[in-house]
Design an enzyme around this catalytic site. Structure first.
Site: not given
Ligand SMILES: Nc1ncnc2c1ncn2[C@@H]1O[C@H](COP(=O)(O)O)[C@@H](O)[C@H]1OP(=O)(O)O
Ligand SMILES: [Mg+2]
Ligand SMILES: [Mg+2]
Ligand SMILES: [Mg+2]
Length: 317
Positions: A45, A68, A121, A123-124, A126, A207, A263
């Site tokens: 990342d 991010e 992002d 790495i979206d 992670t 999520h 995202d």
């Molecule tokens: N409670 C939540 N609801 C929706 N998305 C979330 C939640 N918590 C974190 N994320 C974010 O969902 C993204 C991943 O999505 P997916 O599950 O579709 O791969 C990440 O960027 C993550 O953010 P973060 O990078 O802050 O952890």
């Molecule tokens: Mg993301």
């Molecule tokens: Mg990310």
């Molecule tokens: Mg993240």
């Protein structure tokens, strides 16, 4: 065409970052470092954000980047060996990089939402990256709140004969998918609801409210199980006609979660240019003109357009 230079640089930056992410995954078991919000970050990342910020800033020095990650966690003496790992991987694509430069490159992603800005992002997904599943390098450029350029690198995504897919969209110029190296480009569009094999929906592995997703999809006429996938690769699946719907509804566990712009920005443009539609769960447009988080909207609904109203109606009941 408009935004030619932005498109060219964005593609090169996402390709370079994705090369490094794949190399990290092939060569080491990337360790998850826990951030203050308990979510994971890895050497990849940090490396990907450093590379993309450096390449964007070299080409567009006045454009802020809203990314991010930030480098605070890499600046402490205890993290010196981790920083060295990041530098070594960045060197794969930017051979002159030094330990001294990397934190500054990463922190170029601490910009503000502005009249013209990029959002990244690195790495979206992670968690997907760590699991060996899907992830995406997601980069978009926004002008006056309107997404103009969107590039989504999905090195682990397989669709048809393709393995590793880059999605590219320019506002008004359509959406394409191609191999990660840019070869074999193909215009993409969403599929119609009468395309029975692809009349299905995608959702996050982790999520969103999966029970609610199932009920809403059923109300929209989708009777098959969902496909669960990490990252904005889900946008690519709908944009290329491999699904008709992506549901991301707030879960009861985190009712106040607010989605972040990085995202969604690249994915939204890819979908819109492929003929699909994106709104929040109440039918509101996502607002990329204000803050890194969407303050006025909740959840995200991505569709082929055709079934969008039906989904919103089901949610309103
Ligand atoms: N409670 C939540 N609801 C929706 N998305 C979330 C939640 N918590 C974190 N994320 C974010 O969902 C993204 C991943 O999505 P997916 O599950 O579709 O791969 C990440 O960027 C993550 O953010 P973060 O990078 O802050 O952890
Ligand atoms: Mg993301
Ligand atoms: Mg990310
Ligand atoms: Mg993240």
């Amino acid at each position: 065409m408009a935004y030619e230079k932005e498109k060219e640089i964005a593609i090169a930056a996402v390709q370079a970052a994705a090369t490094v992410c794949e190399k990290v995954r092939a060569e080491m078991v990337p360790e998850a470092i826990e951030k203050s919000d308990k979510s994971p970050v890895t050497v990849a990342d940090f490396g990907a954000q450093a590379i993309v910020c450096k390449m964007i800033k070299d080409a567009f020095p006045n454009d802020p980047i809203v990314g991010e990650e930030d480098a605070d966690d890499l600046k402490t003496p205890e993290m010196a060996s981790r920083l060295a790992q990041v530098t070594n991987y960045v060197k794969v694509v930017l051979p002159d990089a030094t330990d001294e430069q990397i934190p500054g490159w990463i922190d170029q992603g601490n910009g503000d939402v502005s009249p013209r800005y990029w959002t990244l992002d690195p790495i979206d997904g992670t968690k997907g990256f760590l699991r060996g599943d899907q992830y995406a390098v997601a980069l978009a450029m926004v002008e006056d709140g309107d997404i103009k350029v969107g590039v989504l690198g999905c090195p682990a995504l397989k669709l048809g004969d393709r393995s590793g897919i880059l999605f590219v969209a320019i506002r008004g110029g359509g959406a394409m998918m191609m191999n990660m190296d840019g070869s074999n480009p193909e215009k993409i569009s969403v599929t119609s609801s009468s395309d029975i094999p692809n009349f299905r929906f995608v959702e996050s592995v982790a999520h969103g409210d999966q029970d609610l997703h199932a009920r809403i999809a059923q109300a929209a006429g989708i009777t098959t199980d969902s496909i669960r996938m990490d990252s904005q690769a889900k946008y690519g699946a709908v944009a290329s006609g491999n699904a008709v719907l992506y549901l991301r509804l707030p879960s009861a566990k985190y009712p106040n979660y607010r989605e972040k712009i990085w995202d969604h920005a690249a994915g939204v443009l890819v979908i819109e240019e492929a003929g699909g539609k994106v709104t929040d769960m109440h039918g509101k447009t996502l607002d990329f003109s204000k803050e890194p988080r969407f303050v006025d909207t909740q959840g995200v609904i991505v569709s082929n357009g055709e079934i969008h109203d039906k989904v919103l109606a089901a949610l309103a009941n």
